[in-house]
Design an enzyme around this catalytic site. Structure first.
Site, mmCIF file in Angstrom:
data_model
loop_
_atom_site.group_PDB
_atom_site.id
_atom_site.type_symbol
_atom_site.label_atom_id
_atom_site.label_comp_id
_atom_site.label_asym_id
_atom_site.label_seq_id
_atom_site.Cartn_x
_atom_site.Cartn_y
_atom_site.Cartn_z
ATOM 1 N N ASP A 107 7.906 23.407 -32.618
ATOM 2 C CA ASP A 107 6.725 24.061 -33.477
ATOM 3 C C ASP A 107 6.240 25.438 -32.621
ATOM 4 O OD1 ASP A 107 5.979 22.986 -30.818
ATOM 5 O OD2 ASP A 107 4.459 21.298 -31.659
ATOM 6 N N ASN A 165 -3.721 12.571 -28.665
ATOM 7 C CA ASN A 165 -4.196 11.758 -30.051
ATOM 8 C C ASN A 165 -2.983 11.122 -30.621
ATOM 9 O OD1 ASN A 165 -2.695 13.964 -30.838
ATOM 10 N ND2 ASN A 165 -4.363 14.920 -32.244
ATOM 11 N N HIS A 216 -0.073 12.897 -31.103
ATOM 12 C CA HIS A 216 0.942 13.699 -31.768
ATOM 13 C C HIS A 216 2.188 13.920 -31.228
ATOM 14 C CE1 HIS A 216 -0.975 17.716 -30.175
ATOM 15 N NE2 HIS A 216 0.062 17.132 -29.624
ATOM 16 N N GLU A 266 -0.094 15.449 -36.644
ATOM 17 C CA GLU A 266 -1.178 14.747 -36.276
ATOM 18 C C GLU A 266 -1.579 13.597 -36.987
ATOM 19 O OE1 GLU A 266 -2.439 16.613 -33.765
ATOM 20 O OE2 GLU A 266 -3.348 18.680 -34.428
#
Ligand code: F6R
Length: 238
Positions: free
Chosen positions: A67, A134, A136, A141
């Site tokens: 990413d 979280n 991810h 996400e």
């Protein structure tokens, strides 16, 4: 999904470095999927050490990172391109490397081109992942819908907060990113996920509930036939 718990972060880094050594010995022209963040820093140090000691040769290997922020210039010290050069690429002899281009004028064309390049290279042999608090992986996400291939994503509050420490008042934080989709990640032949530190214990616990949840993107790794998760004792709950 295989789980390996080791006492310390350093031991996790060495164990994952052993997998790279094995992979590059078996297939010197491996296609490597790489991640940024604080988790792989110790691994990259160990890979650099082994390269300098003449134990690891990356000259025929090629890498694709997961990413990159969007938009961001490659020369920005918080860009993932900069991070990878600083922590790894400038210190080893990697044959070729690529990240999604945070400077691309047309992000959709960039994503399609990135997927096409991975496919043309024959797909990813060994994918390295970290996990967000979280859940991810990459910047996939928690969400009800994920893209299969690389896509432009709006970052959640949780991810923005986790990464805000790297940006100051003079350097506005990008709110979007280009990320490999869950499909690109799951297409990798082998996956290694590193989970380290006490702050990751709650999300590691959710992952090991053993159910695929759209609110824990990393749980999709349960669907993959060759994933190993390395944890230090702290991330495994102490
Ligand atoms: C980085 C990436 C992210 C990180 C995750 C964990 O390329 O894709 O998913 O792996 O946010 O980050 P750290 O290691 O900083 O806790």
């Amino acid at each position: 999904m295989k789980k390996v718990v080791l006492d310390t972060y350093e031991e996790v880094c060495r164990a994952v470095a052993d997998i790279y050594t094995e992979q590059l010995t078996k297939k010197p022209d491996s296609i490597l999927g790489l991640a940024t963040g604080s988790t792989p820093v110790g691994l990259y140090e160990e890979l650099v050490r082994r390269h300098r000691a003449g134990e690891l040769d990356f000259s025929k290997a090629r890498s694709f990172n997961l990413d990159e922020y969007y938009p961001i210039s490659k020369s920005h010290p918080q860009s993932y391109d900069y991070f990878m050069r600083e922590n790894l690429f400038d210190k080893i002899n990697i044959g070729q490397y690529a990240l999604p281009n945070g400077e691309a004028g047309d992000p959709e064309a960039e994503c399609a081109g990135y997927d096409a390049a991975i496919e043309a290279a024959g797909g990813i042999d060994l994918m390295l992942l970290g996990i967000g608090h979280n859940g991810h992986i990459g910047f996939n996400e928690p969400s009800v819908s994920y893209s299969l291939g690389t896509y432009l994503v709006d970052l959640t509050e949780s991810s923005l907060k986790a990464n805000s420490r790297f940006f100051g008042p003079d350097t506005p934080q990008p709110t979007r990113a280009l990320t490999m989709g869950l499909g690109s990640i799951l297409n990798s032949r082998r996956i290694v996920l590193m989970i380290c530190g006490a702050s990751k214990a709650p999300i590691a616990g959710r992952l090991f509930e053993g159910k695929v949840h759209s609110d824990v993107p990393a749980s999709f790794l349960l669907l993959h036939p060759d994933t190993t998760i390395f944890l230090d004792k702290e991330a495994n709950g102490g």
